[in-house]
Each structure stands twice: as structure tokens, then as C-alpha cells.
Design an enzyme around this catalytic site. Structure first.
Site, PDB file in Angstrom:
ATOM      1  N   ASP A  34      -2.717  -7.259  -3.854  1.00  0.00           N
ATOM      2  CA  ASP A  34      -3.141  -6.779  -2.540  1.00  0.00           C
ATOM      3  C   ASP A  34      -2.784  -7.841  -1.504  1.00  0.00           C
ATOM      4  O   ASP A  34      -3.124  -9.015  -1.660  1.00  0.00           O
ATOM      5  CB  ASP A  34      -4.650  -6.530  -2.538  1.00  0.00           C
ATOM      6  CG  ASP A  34      -5.124  -5.770  -1.307  1.00  0.00           C
ATOM      7  OD1 ASP A  34      -4.625  -6.041  -0.204  1.00  0.00           O
ATOM      8  OD2 ASP A  34      -5.993  -4.897  -1.452  1.00  0.00           O
ATOM      9  N   CYS A  74      -4.423  -0.666   2.700  1.00  0.00           N
ATOM     10  CA  CYS A  74      -4.643  -0.485   1.258  1.00  0.00           C
ATOM     11  C   CYS A  74      -4.480   0.950   0.755  1.00  0.00           C
ATOM     12  O   CYS A  74      -3.579   1.257  -0.014  1.00  0.00           O
ATOM     13  CB  CYS A  74      -6.028  -1.002   0.875  1.00  0.00           C
ATOM     14  SG  CYS A  74      -6.297  -2.745   1.277  1.00  0.00           S
ATOM     15  N   LYS A 122      -8.173  -2.629  -9.010  1.00  0.00           N
ATOM     16  CA  LYS A 122      -8.167  -1.920  -7.738  1.00  0.00           C
ATOM     17  C   LYS A 122      -7.195  -0.754  -7.775  1.00  0.00           C
ATOM     18  O   LYS A 122      -5.991  -0.940  -7.917  1.00  0.00           O
ATOM     19  CB  LYS A 122      -7.789  -2.891  -6.619  1.00  0.00           C
ATOM     20  CG  LYS A 122      -7.998  -2.324  -5.229  1.00  0.00           C
ATOM     21  CD  LYS A 122      -7.868  -3.407  -4.172  1.00  0.00           C
ATOM     22  CE  LYS A 122      -8.247  -2.878  -2.804  1.00  0.00           C
ATOM     23  NZ  LYS A 122      -8.228  -3.945  -1.775  1.00  0.00           N
ATOM     24  N   HIS A 245       3.926  -6.735  23.272  1.00  0.00           N
ATOM     25  CA  HIS A 245       3.935  -5.276  23.254  1.00  0.00           C
ATOM     26  C   HIS A 245       2.481  -4.795  23.295  1.00  0.00           C
ATOM     27  O   HIS A 245       1.596  -5.415  22.694  1.00  0.00           O
ATOM     28  CB  HIS A 245       4.619  -4.780  21.984  1.00  0.00           C
ATOM     29  CG  HIS A 245       4.815  -3.303  21.925  1.00  0.00           C
ATOM     30  ND1 HIS A 245       3.834  -2.437  21.495  1.00  0.00           N
ATOM     31  CD2 HIS A 245       5.879  -2.517  22.255  1.00  0.00           C
ATOM     32  CE1 HIS A 245       4.278  -1.199  21.550  1.00  0.00           C
ATOM     33  NE2 HIS A 245       5.514  -1.216  22.008  1.00  0.00           N
ATOM     34  N   HIS A 308       0.725  -4.099   0.461  1.00  0.00           N
ATOM     35  CA  HIS A 308       1.203  -4.527   1.777  1.00  0.00           C
ATOM     36  C   HIS A 308       1.236  -6.048   1.782  1.00  0.00           C
ATOM     37  O   HIS A 308       0.952  -6.683   0.759  1.00  0.00           O
ATOM     38  CB  HIS A 308       0.301  -3.995   2.909  1.00  0.00           C
ATOM     39  CG  HIS A 308      -1.154  -4.297   2.704  1.00  0.00           C
ATOM     40  ND1 HIS A 308      -1.691  -5.565   2.873  1.00  0.00           N
ATOM     41  CD2 HIS A 308      -2.183  -3.503   2.315  1.00  0.00           C
ATOM     42  CE1 HIS A 308      -2.986  -5.534   2.609  1.00  0.00           C
ATOM     43  NE2 HIS A 308      -3.309  -4.292   2.263  1.00  0.00           N
TER      44      HIS A 308
END
Length: 521
Positions: A34, A74, A122, A245, A308
């Protein structure tokens, strides 16, 4: 030949075919971390921290150096990986809304086709698997004020030079995975598939902020810090706040990163994050070592990836929820029998590609319309694979909290194109990753033809203005239902949902803003 002999003949023939098939079908092991920055799996990123088992996979397998999450958070990311479908197709909009519990995953298909399967750690791909806050917090991007939803990122040193096991739950699951390999997989006559999901190197919850606080604490011990080359830790370049931005500006505030940080603080957070990556690598190592000790490694495909990345103070942010490389770039390393070794693959790929890849490795036909493409033609030593060519782009999208617009990223060649909302109300961004690895220079105006081409390609893949509108309707409806169910308890519940600094400053005006958004035209 009588009926009995015919029956015996066909039984033995079927059994022999089954044994032969199980011998030739490899075992499959996936370790999914993770928040693991994919750039640490190849040079020069790999030099900053010692990751011996990731390096082991690099040397004996293939490394995809342009692998991306399909959503930098996630549950939606994992929903894409398990289903093989893009986020806008599964409508996995946030950490609360993802797949139905009965959705068919590649692990389900492996089990139906004779594999002995085990999932540990997980998983995070079904709806409702996160807290209530994740169900409603995405509404904050639609109102005209800022809510600080996270604690300020901090580092925390625990233990001493001999303290190895910091993330105890991950180690418990890793021990169970090793035990299952030893006691079950090694004794089975069937091929097996094992999935181990890790929490690390996701930052820990900041306990001082209460039970509803997010994870903003980077925690490790001196043992793991020794694995980090402190002289190679960079201090990221930041744009001035007034030139950011608008979506990045919003994210910086909601992640509580708009204040002052010393260079020492930034380097400490980054060092602790890298040390947490080293601990995750050791868990991968325990799985690989167990496979080797049980003589199963030679017939096992090992995959290491992540849901990620982690920004770790790049772009004045931590956490994920962004299309910048630190957040969206994931590791993807694959090693196994019949696969090439020691190679780096430049092809842009994403997590949806794992579904068809794993099934093809197992010799199973995929069902339904998948967003991904098998990577086996890029992996295998065989030249007889005639499969559909992988497109030269990777897609990621984000619809959750800490960003005030639905976000869509297309990576193709040297370019990264990021579009927002309806494509008109929020300006897009275009980065040349060959010349601008820090992603500090939006060159959309400099290369208008490139931007137009990539936007047209993006719209051919996903009708993103309509998807953004659907997400907007969903978040408003979900929040309205939640608020109605709370009744008089609403004010207290929303105040305690996260660390709402601005909410507590002017509760009445914020209540009015919410009412105008929820019930106004």
C-alpha cells in the site's frame, strides 16, 4: 471392452490430463503493498533505500518502469485490479463505494479452475470496507470553502537498532502466508494462488488527533533507517502557492501541507517513508524465502505491486489522491518459470492488466469485457503468443476526497495529460516527463496539438465529462441521505468527521454553504 473398463479408461485418461495440467500450470503469488512509490523499484530511485528482495525480482524477472494505478486511492485502485475493469465502469468512486461483494475476481476464476487459493491481509475492494467518513467526505470538493481533512505529516521514531517488526499486523499476515505455504501449498497436488496485501508503507494514523483522524504519521525504527542513504534524499522543488494549479492548491490545503516546513522536516518524512518501504520489502522477502525453502519457487510466478504511491512531500503534499508520479506510479515486478529475466519494460501499463495476465498464465479464458490487456506477450520467452497488442497508453482516474474535481490522467510516451471535471471549468495539465521529471512545468499552451490529440484520445476511452457529472450526482445524493439519517446529530457528526479547522471557525456560514449546495439550484 465392457462398460467397467471403458469407465476406468476414461477416468484414468481424465486424471492423467488433470495431473499433467497441474504440473505445467505455475503457482501464482502476489504481494500487494500500500502506498509504495513505483520509482523505487528501478534506478535511480532504487539507490536511496536498500530493497534486496525487490532487487531480486528485478534481476530474475521483469520490471515495468511505467506502471500506474487506475485510481490513486486504496479501494478504487484495488477494485480495478481485482475486477480488471476501469473505475468508471465499476463506478468505484471512493473508498466507500467500490465492487459488490459478489463481483467475480481473477482469484475466483483460479479457484473455479482447480487452483488452491488463499487471500490474506488488506483486500479493500468491496463497498463499505472503509469508515463512514469515506462515504461522505468527497462532498467537500463541491462547496466553496476549505476543510482540512488530514493531520499535518510528521515522522515518529520508535524502538531501537534491533527493532524489526514495527507494523505488527502486516508481519502477522506475512507469518500466516509463510505458514500456509509450508503446511498447505507445499503438500497440495494442485497449483496454488496466494495473495498477501500489506498496509505498509502507508503512513500510520495520527493518534493524537483522535479515532477519526487520517494517517499522517511516518513511523519506523533505527533498524530500518539504517537501510536509507540519507545523502541521497532529495528535497522536492515546490511551486509558489499562487502559481499552483487550482486542484493541487486545494489538495495542499486539505492535506494540511500549506504551512511552513523546514528542510529537516521534509527530509525526515521522506527518510522515514523510505525506511517503511524497506520493512515492506522484508515481508516480500519472507514470502520468497519460504517458496525457495519449500522448493516451490521454480514453479511459481511472483508478482509485486502496490495500489498507489506516496507523494512524501513532493508538490507540497503527502498521501496519494493525485496524478503526480509519486502518487500514481506503482511498482510492478513479475518473475516466474518461462518468463524473461533481468529486463525493464517501457510499455505503459496499469493494474487492470493483471487480471488477464494472471488468467493467461494459468491457462484460463477470461470472461466478460475487460479493460486490461494480458502482459504475457511482453513477459514470455515464447514467440508463439498471438494476443491483442497492448495500447500505448495507461489510464488513471480519481473521484474521491482531497481533490475538488474528478481527475483523469493519460500517460502515453513522454507525455502525461491530466484533465478535470467537464474539461472546461478546470484547466488541464500537460507534462513532458522526459524533460520535466519533477512535473513543475505545464506545457499545454506550448504544445496545443499534443494536448488536443491526447484529450481526443482520452475521450475515446472514457466520456469523462459525463462521468464527472455522474460522480457529482452520486456524492450529492450520498451526502444528502447521510445527513437526513443523522437528524439532530448532524452538526456534531460532521464536526468530528475529520480535523475540520475551518468548519469550527464559522459553523453557521459553512452550514449555509452546504445547504445552498445540497438543496439549491
Amino acid at each position: 471392452m465392457n462398460t467397467f473398463l471403458w469407465t476406468l479408461f476414461f477416468f484414468l485418461q481424465s486424471y492423467a490430463q488433470s495431473v499433467c495440467q497441474n504440473v505445467t500450470r505455475p503457482n501464482i503469488v502476489m504481494v500487494m503493498s500500500d502506498a509504495f512509490d513505483g520509482r523505487l523499484s528501478f534506478d535511480p530511485g532504487s539507490k536511496v533505500v536498500q530493497l534486496p528482495y525487490i532487487n531480486y525480482l528485478r534481476e530474475l524477472g521483469l520490471t515495468f518502469i511505467n506502471a500506474y494505478t487506475n485510481s490513486p486511492i486504496c479501494c478504487p485502485s484495488r477494485a480495478a485490479m481485482w475486477s480488471g475493469q476501469f473505475v468508471h465502469l465499476t463506478q468505484s468512486w471512493n473508498n466507500y463505494k467500490c465492487l459488490d461483494a459478489n463481483a467475480t475476481t481473477w482469484m475466483d476464476l483460479l479457484e473455479k479452475n482447480g487452483y488452491h487459493t488463499k487471500m490474506l491481509g488488506k483486500l479493500d475492494y468491496t463497498s463499505g470496507s472503509h469508515s463512514v467518513s469515506n462515504r461522505v467526505e468527497a462532498w467537500t470538493r463541491d462547496v466553496q470553502f476549505l476543510l482540512r481533512q488530514e493531520g499535518r505529516p510528521v515522522s515518529q521514531l520508535v524502538g531501537n537498532k534491533s527493532t524489526v517488526r514495527i507494523m505488527k499486523q502486516d508481519w502477522k499476515n506475512t507469518d500466516e502466508a509463510a505458514q500456509w505455504i509450508n503446511q498447505t501449498a507445499a503438500l497440495s497436488h494442485r497449483p496454488f494462488a496466494l495473495y498477501l496485501g500489506l498496509n505498509l508503507p502507508h503512513p500510520y494514523k495520527t493518534e493524537s488527533l483522535g479515532p477519526t483522524a487520517g494517517g499522517s504519521t511516518f513511523r519506523t525504527s533505527p533498524y530500518w533507517l539504517k537501510k536509507v542513504s540519507s545523502d541521497l534524499i532529495s528535497v522536492p522543488k515546490w511551486l509558489p502557492m499562487d502559481t499552483m494549479h487550482p486542484v493541487d492548491y486545494y489538495s495542499t490545503f486539505t492535506k494540511n501541507c500549506s504551512g511552513d516546513f523546514t528542510e529537516e522536516e521534509i527530509k525526515s518524512i521522506r527518510a522515514f517513508y523510505y525506511a517503511m518501504c524497506a520493512e515492506a520489502d522484508a515481508m516480500l522477502g519472507q514470502v520468497i524465502s519460504t517458496l525457495r525453502e519449500t522448493s516451490l519457487l521454480n514453479n511459481t510466478v511472483v508478482i509485486f505491486t502496490a495500489d498507489h504511491g506516496e507523494l512524501a512531500m513532493e508538490h507540497r503534499q503527502f498521501y496519494k489522491m493525485s496524478m503526480f508520479e509519486g502518487s500514481s506510479h506503482v511498482p510492478l515486478l513479475i518473475m516466474g518459470p518461462g518468463l524473461m529475466s533481468g529486463l525493464q519494460v517501457n510499455q505503459p501499463v496499469s493494474l487492470v492488466d493483471l487480471y488477464p495476465t494472471i488468467l493467461e498464465i494459468a491457462g484460463i479464458s477470461a470472461i466478460g469485457n475487460l479493460s486490461g490487456h494480458s502482459l504475457l506477450p511482453l513477459l514470455s520467452k515464447s514467440v508463439h503468443l498471438s494476443k491483442k497488442q497492448h495500447p500505448d497508453w495507461a489510464l488513471s482516474e480519481y473521484h474521491g476526497c482531497n481533490a475538488n474535481a474528478s481527475t483523469y490522467m493519460l500517460r502515453s510516451g513522454r507525455w502525461k495529460y491530466i484533465a478535470y471535471a467537464d474539461g472546461l471549468s478546470v484547466p488541464p495539465q500537460l507534462f513532458d516527463l522526459t524533460l520535466d521529471k519533477d512535473e513543475l512545468h505545464n506545457v499545454g499552451l506550448k504544445f496545443p496539438r499534443v494536448q488536443v490529440h491526447l484529450d481526443k484520445l482520452l475521450r475515446s476511452i472514457v466520456d469523462y465529462p459525463n462521468v464527472s457529472a455522474a460522480v457529482h450526482r452520486y456524492t450529492k445524493k450520498a451526502f444528502g441521505e447521510w445527513r437526513s439519517n443523522l437528524g439532530r446529530n448532524y452538526s456534531q457528526a460532521i464536526a468530528n468527521l475529520r480535523w475540520h479547522v475551518d468548519w469550527q471557525k464559522d459553523e453557521l456560514s459553512n452550514e449555509k454553504a452546504v445547504d445552498e449546495w445540497l438543496y439549491g439550484s
